[in-house]
Design a protein around this motif. Structure first.
Motif, PDB file in Angstrom:
ATOM      1  N   GLY A  13       1.095  -1.221  -0.029  1.00  0.00           N
ATOM      2  CA  GLY A  13      -0.059  -0.189  -0.037  1.00  0.00           C
ATOM      3  C   GLY A  13       0.834   1.408   0.021  1.00  0.00           C
ATOM      4  O   GLY A  13       1.624   1.240   0.840  1.00  0.00           O
ATOM      5  N   ALA A  14       0.600   2.022  -0.945  1.00  0.00           N
ATOM      6  CA  ALA A  14       1.330   3.163  -0.783  1.00  0.00           C
ATOM      7  C   ALA A  14       0.504   4.519  -0.985  1.00  0.00           C
ATOM      8  O   ALA A  14       0.565   5.404  -1.531  1.00  0.00           O
ATOM      9  N   GLY A  15      -0.300   4.583   0.232  1.00  0.00           N
ATOM     10  CA  GLY A  15      -0.986   5.628   1.068  1.00  0.00           C
ATOM     11  C   GLY A  15       0.044   6.302   1.633  1.00  0.00           C
ATOM     12  O   GLY A  15       1.209   5.861   1.821  1.00  0.00           O
ATOM     13  N   ILE A  16      -0.359   7.252   2.456  1.00  0.00           N
ATOM     14  CA  ILE A  16       0.793   8.138   3.234  1.00  0.00           C
ATOM     15  C   ILE A  16       1.387   7.124   4.198  1.00  0.00           C
ATOM     16  O   ILE A  16       2.324   7.249   4.525  1.00  0.00           O
ATOM     17  N   ALA A  17       0.674   6.302   4.781  1.00  0.00           N
ATOM     18  CA  ALA A  17       1.126   5.255   6.075  1.00  0.00           C
ATOM     19  C   ALA A  17       2.239   4.517   5.210  1.00  0.00           C
ATOM     20  O   ALA A  17       3.355   4.447   5.820  1.00  0.00           O
ATOM     21  N   GLY A  18       2.101   3.827   4.175  1.00  0.00           N
ATOM     22  CA  GLY A  18       2.947   2.975   3.439  1.00  0.00           C
ATOM     23  C   GLY A  18       4.201   3.841   2.984  1.00  0.00           C
ATOM     24  O   GLY A  18       5.239   3.103   2.932  1.00  0.00           O
ATOM     25  N   LEU A  19       3.794   4.898   2.345  1.00  0.00           N
ATOM     26  CA  LEU A  19       5.168   5.791   2.014  1.00  0.00           C
ATOM     27  C   LEU A  19       5.942   6.191   3.128  1.00  0.00           C
ATOM     28  O   LEU A  19       7.275   6.140   2.998  1.00  0.00           O
ATOM     29  N   SER A  20       5.337   6.479   4.204  1.00  0.00           N
ATOM     30  CA  SER A  20       5.914   6.833   5.322  1.00  0.00           C
ATOM     31  C   SER A  20       6.930   5.596   5.966  1.00  0.00           C
ATOM     32  O   SER A  20       8.084   5.855   6.427  1.00  0.00           O
ATOM     33  N   ALA A  21       6.164   4.602   5.971  1.00  0.00           N
ATOM     34  CA  ALA A  21       6.921   3.348   6.455  1.00  0.00           C
ATOM     35  C   ALA A  21       8.191   3.139   5.569  1.00  0.00           C
ATOM     36  O   ALA A  21       9.237   2.742   5.997  1.00  0.00           O
ATOM     37  N   GLY A  22       7.905   3.315   4.065  1.00  0.00           N
ATOM     38  CA  GLY A  22       9.192   3.224   3.307  1.00  0.00           C
ATOM     39  C   GLY A  22      10.255   3.932   3.549  1.00  0.00           C
ATOM     40  O   GLY A  22      11.330   3.729   3.790  1.00  0.00           O
ATOM     41  N   ILE A  23      10.121   5.321   3.743  1.00  0.00           N
ATOM     42  CA  ILE A  23      11.033   6.394   4.211  1.00  0.00           C
ATOM     43  C   ILE A  23      11.813   6.008   5.226  1.00  0.00           C
ATOM     44  O   ILE A  23      13.083   5.868   5.510  1.00  0.00           O
ATOM     45  N   TYR A  24      10.991   5.711   6.483  1.00  0.00           N
ATOM     46  CA  TYR A  24      11.520   5.326   7.620  1.00  0.00           C
ATOM     47  C   TYR A  24      12.429   4.189   7.765  1.00  0.00           C
ATOM     48  O   TYR A  24      13.219   4.105   8.318  1.00  0.00           O
ATOM     49  N   ALA A  25      12.086   3.044   7.093  1.00  0.00           N
ATOM     50  CA  ALA A  25      12.673   1.995   6.678  1.00  0.00           C
ATOM     51  C   ALA A  25      14.041   2.113   6.088  1.00  0.00           C
ATOM     52  O   ALA A  25      15.045   1.680   6.606  1.00  0.00           O
ATOM     53  N   LEU A  26      14.169   3.117   5.113  1.00  0.00           N
ATOM     54  CA  LEU A  26      15.178   3.298   4.437  1.00  0.00           C
ATOM     55  C   LEU A  26      16.087   4.058   5.424  1.00  0.00           C
ATOM     56  O   LEU A  26      17.367   3.856   5.457  1.00  0.00           O
ATOM     57  N   LYS A  27      15.567   5.199   6.246  1.00  0.00           N
ATOM     58  CA  LYS A  27      16.136   5.922   7.148  1.00  0.00           C
ATOM     59  C   LYS A  27      16.995   4.943   8.135  1.00  0.00           C
ATOM     60  O   LYS A  27      18.146   5.243   8.655  1.00  0.00           O
TER      61      LYS A  27
END
Ligand SMILES: Cc1cc2nc3c(=O)[nH]c(=O)nc-3n(C[C@H](O)[C@H](O)[C@H](O)COP(=O)(O)OP(=O)(O)OC[C@H]3O[C@@H](n4cnc5c(N)ncnc54)[C@H](O)[C@@H]3O)c2cc1C
Length: 498
Positions: A13-27
């Motif tokens: 899911g690339a809603g705001i929650a999924g995109l946020s999870a993606g960015i924090y996972a990379l971080k």
């Protein structure tokens, strides 16, 4: 790179929650891949074009636009806003009309107080109490540093200090709903005014907090709208090395030996992962992506109890009008009774998007109407055949148009329907439960929905998304993505400070 850093996290899911999870996972040093069923990421934080106009369909206010709120740092981290973000120059929450009179909730609380006192002196006590408590409600913040269950004594003391005035709000408005609040006023227009924005069964304190967010400057609207904000976040994710797969619906989460080991795509192929984060609607996760038996008790209780935990969606329309609506914001007014879904409505609203010139060709403005729809209305829309659904939308579009012109006769001859959508649209597009675009409504006496975001019986699976905490919305979505990654870090014994 050590072993931990090379772990692969798959996010669904690339809603705001999924995109946020993606960015924090990379971080946090992981590899991150997001799978999104739609062609365009963003889920419910969305906008689309019709007849040369842009229909902005999400941000009415973005909680966390004040840099003093820690949530601002989360929005900045994901690339949604920064120090240079420009906001709409709106000066009000909304206005309500009755019998040729109009009142407004201005962002300036002193102005609202003065206007309401002059308008209805017999309501002086309730007006003063209301405005005083909106001032107190400005202290309300959404925990965004870490999940509440990971907070220590120091964190709670700090949160208590930040929200020092909130207990006063809860004492006076925590046990009544918007209907009760409305009934505490004597003036007929003020009664309608107080229950125009949120449905009558919403707790009154949610309404005060919403208004306080606008009034404190912590709920601004970024210019260019919701889709543009989503695309800024996507850009940040990709620049950090994340991979986004669009048009990629996931069939199921693969579980082996009580452990999530990857996902199955629509063609049946399996992609392996070390950790899986579900950022889809929880009603779709449990029962579709994984067995329904894994649903936590509190969540199941909420889904099964439609009265205590209602959800809301909308029958919505967008129009193009000539550009004479600047500075009018959102206006509620009485209308000829109109049956929409399973209910007959006698009040409606229009919201002018004149504050953002990028939404319409020169000389035009987008105007939107949103009629609240509940669980039972969703059932109605879902029961229609494709032909019935299409003709009902067309019939209602004309009825709504007629009512808009009745209230604003100056628009006659120069107003055009751009689009019309329903709760079923949200269900089809986002797999949204009953078409709801927020989480469970907090009603008086119900336990606020709070779900830890882990699934008992399945390791390496985490849950993000607005449904993990009522009332949902963008702030809950964005922090839930961060929290899911913090839970992974904690499971590895690593620092959760990201
Ligand atoms: C009209 C409207 C006004 C709003 N106003 C505001 C506002 O002013 N302020 C505010 O804070 N919030 C507002 N919201 C709410 C806000 O948009 C949502 O709370 C938020 O966007 C939810 O984000 P999410 O990531 O949790 O869920 P979603 O946006 O639902 O994201 C889930 C994603 O998962 C995808 N998905 C589903 N199933 C699958 C599958 N099988 N495989 C792959 N992907 C899948 C979906 O397509 C979607 O992209 C509004 C919403 C609407 C519609």
């Amino acid at each position: 790179m050590n072993n931990t850093e090379s772990k692969k996290v798959i996010i669904i899911g690339a809603g705001i929650a999924g995109l946020s999870a993606g960015i924090y996972a990379l971080k946090a040093g992981y590899k991150a891949e997001i799978y999104e069923k739609n062609a365009v990421p963003g889920g419910e934080c969305m906008g689309w074009n019709r007849k040369g106009h842009h229909i902005d369909n999400c941000i009415h206010w973005l909680t966390g636009t004040n840099p003093k709120d820690n949530l601002w740092n989360v929005w900045k981290t994901v690339g949604a806003i920064d120090e240079n973000t420009e906001y709409a120059a709106e000066d009000r929450f909304y206005s309500s009309r009755l019998d040729g009179k109009e009142v407004t909730l201005w962002n300036d609380l002193d102005k609202t107080r003065a206007e309401l006192l002059a308008f209805s002196p017999e309501d002086a006590d309730v007006i003063n109490k209301f405005i005083d408590h909106v001032e107190y409600a400005k202290s309300c913040v959404i925990p965004s540093r870490k999940p509440m269950d990971m907070m220590g004594v120091k964190d709670y003391i700090e949160m208590g200090k930040d929200m020092a005035d909130m207990p006063k709000v809860m004492k006076e408005y925590g046990k009544i709903n918007c209907g009760d609040l409305a009934n505490s006023f004597k003036n007929p227009l003020l009664k309608k005014f107080m229950s125009d924005y949120l449905p009558a069964d919403y707790t009154a304190y949610s309404f005060l907090v919403s208004y306080a967010t606008m009034a404190s400057g912590n709920g601004n609207i970024p210019l260019k709208g919701s889709l543009a904000m989503t695309l800024r976040i996507v850009d940040r994710f990709k620049k950090m090395g994340g991979i986004l797969h669009t048009n990629a619906p996931i069939n199921r989460i693969v579980i082996e030996n009580k452990k999530a080991i990857g996902i199955e795509l629509a063609d049946g192929s399996v992609v392996k992962a070390d950790e899986v984060i579900s950022a889809v609607d929880t009603s779709f996760l449990f029962g579709h992506l994984i067995d329904d038996k894994y649903m936590p008790k509190d969540l199941r209780n909420a889904y099964e109890n439609r009265t205590a935990y209602p959800v809301t969606s909308g029958f919505q329309m967008a129009f193009s009008i000539k550009d004479d609506f600047s500075g009018k914001g959102t206006i509620f007014f009485d209308c000829e009774p109109l049956r929409i879904g399973d209910n007959t409505l006698t009040r409606m609203s229009v919201k002018a998007y004149a504050y953002d010139k990028s939404f319409a060709p020169e000389g035009r403005t987008v105007l939107q109407s949103n009629f609240v729809q509940t669980d039972i209305d969703y059932e109605y829309w879902a029961s229609l055949s494709p032909e019935e659904y299409k003709s009902k939308k067309e019939e209602l579009s004309q009825e709504v148009l007629r009512r808009v012109i009745a209230e604003f006769p100056e628009l006659e001859g120069d107003i055009e329907i751009l689009d019309c959508w329903t709760p079923v649209t949200y269900n089809r597009y986002c797999n949204a439960y009953h078409g709801s675009y927020m989480g469970f409504v907090t009603t008086v006496g119900n336990k606020q929905m709070r779900f830890k975001g882990v699934v008992k019986g399945v390791k390496n699976l985490y849950v993000a998304g607005q449904w993990v905490m009522s009332p949902g919305g963008l702030p809950i979505a964005v922090v839930s993505g961060k929290f899911a990654v913090q839970r992974i870090l904690k499971s590895e014994g690593r620092s959760i400070e990201i």
